[in-house]
Design an enzyme around this catalytic site. Structure first.
Site, mmCIF file in Angstrom:
data_model
loop_
_atom_site.group_PDB
_atom_site.id
_atom_site.type_symbol
_atom_site.label_atom_id
_atom_site.label_comp_id
_atom_site.label_asym_id
_atom_site.label_seq_id
_atom_site.Cartn_x
_atom_site.Cartn_y
_atom_site.Cartn_z
ATOM 1 C CE1 TYR A 9 1.251 0.902 4.247
ATOM 2 C CE2 TYR A 9 0.889 -1.478 4.235
ATOM 3 C CZ TYR A 9 1.452 -0.346 4.805
ATOM 4 O OH TYR A 9 2.234 -0.474 5.928
ATOM 5 N N GLY A 10 2.162 1.135 0.123
ATOM 6 C CA GLY A 10 3.011 2.311 0.293
ATOM 7 C C GLY A 10 4.146 2.380 -0.701
ATOM 8 C CB SER A 11 7.739 3.043 -0.168
ATOM 9 O OG SER A 11 8.170 1.916 0.571
ATOM 10 C CG LEU A 12 7.548 -2.385 -0.898
ATOM 11 C CD1 LEU A 12 7.179 -3.527 0.035
ATOM 12 C CD2 LEU A 12 8.839 -2.699 -1.644
ATOM 13 C CD GLU A 84 8.152 -3.166 4.383
ATOM 14 O OE1 GLU A 84 8.526 -2.247 5.146
ATOM 15 O OE2 GLU A 84 7.578 -2.944 3.309
#
Length: 152
Positions: A9-12, A84
């Site tokens: 949902y983010g930087s990936l 992570e």
């Protein structure tokens, strides 16, 4: 070969600063499956001086969060756990997702793993929540990549 579904949902996500990690075959294999959103609302906040997106594990609060589902092999899953900082920084938990598009399956519910925060600063619950993350979004909080951080 065993595969796992992971929701990012983010930087990936595609177009975001760390997406290249999913494309790097040295980390394992990852295949984009479809776009989805959380079945329940969750707080997606941007926090720390590095402007990191965090999905707080507080179901029923915040907004439905959109992202992408990937099928990953065991090697990639182990890499993502390391990347992570799981379980110390993020925790990998299961989440219910609603498929947004793909092969006429919109609305179908899927379960996947997600890296979320169980332990976080109490004031994070007071931060603005987002439905979707983009480092260049209107929030003005540009993600600071690891290689650009001075104190890590």
């Amino acid at each position: 070969m065993s595969t796992h579904h992971v929701f990012v949902y983010g930087s990936l996500k595609k177009g975001q600063p760390n997406h290249h990690e999913l494309l790097n075959s040295n980390n394992g294999q990852a295949e984009f499956i479809t776009c989805a959103q959380t079945k329940e609302p969750y707080p997606l906040v941007i926090a720390t001086k590095h402007n990191i997106p965090f999905l707080l594990n507080v179901p029923g609060s915040g907004k439905q969060v959109s992202g992408e589902i990937y099928s990953v092999d065991q090697k990639m899953l182990e890499f993502l756990d390391w990347f992570e900082k799981c379980p110390d920084w993020y925790q990998r938990t299961s989440i219910q997702l609603e498929i947004l598009k793909g092969n006429g399956e919109s609305g179908r519910i899927e379960e996947a793993s997600v890296y979320s925060k169980i332990n976080f600063e109490p004031d994070w619950l007071n931060k603005p929540t987002h439905e979707s993350y983009d480092t260049n979004g209107d929030h003005g909080l540009k993600f600071v990549c690891r290689e650009d951080r001075k104190d890590d």
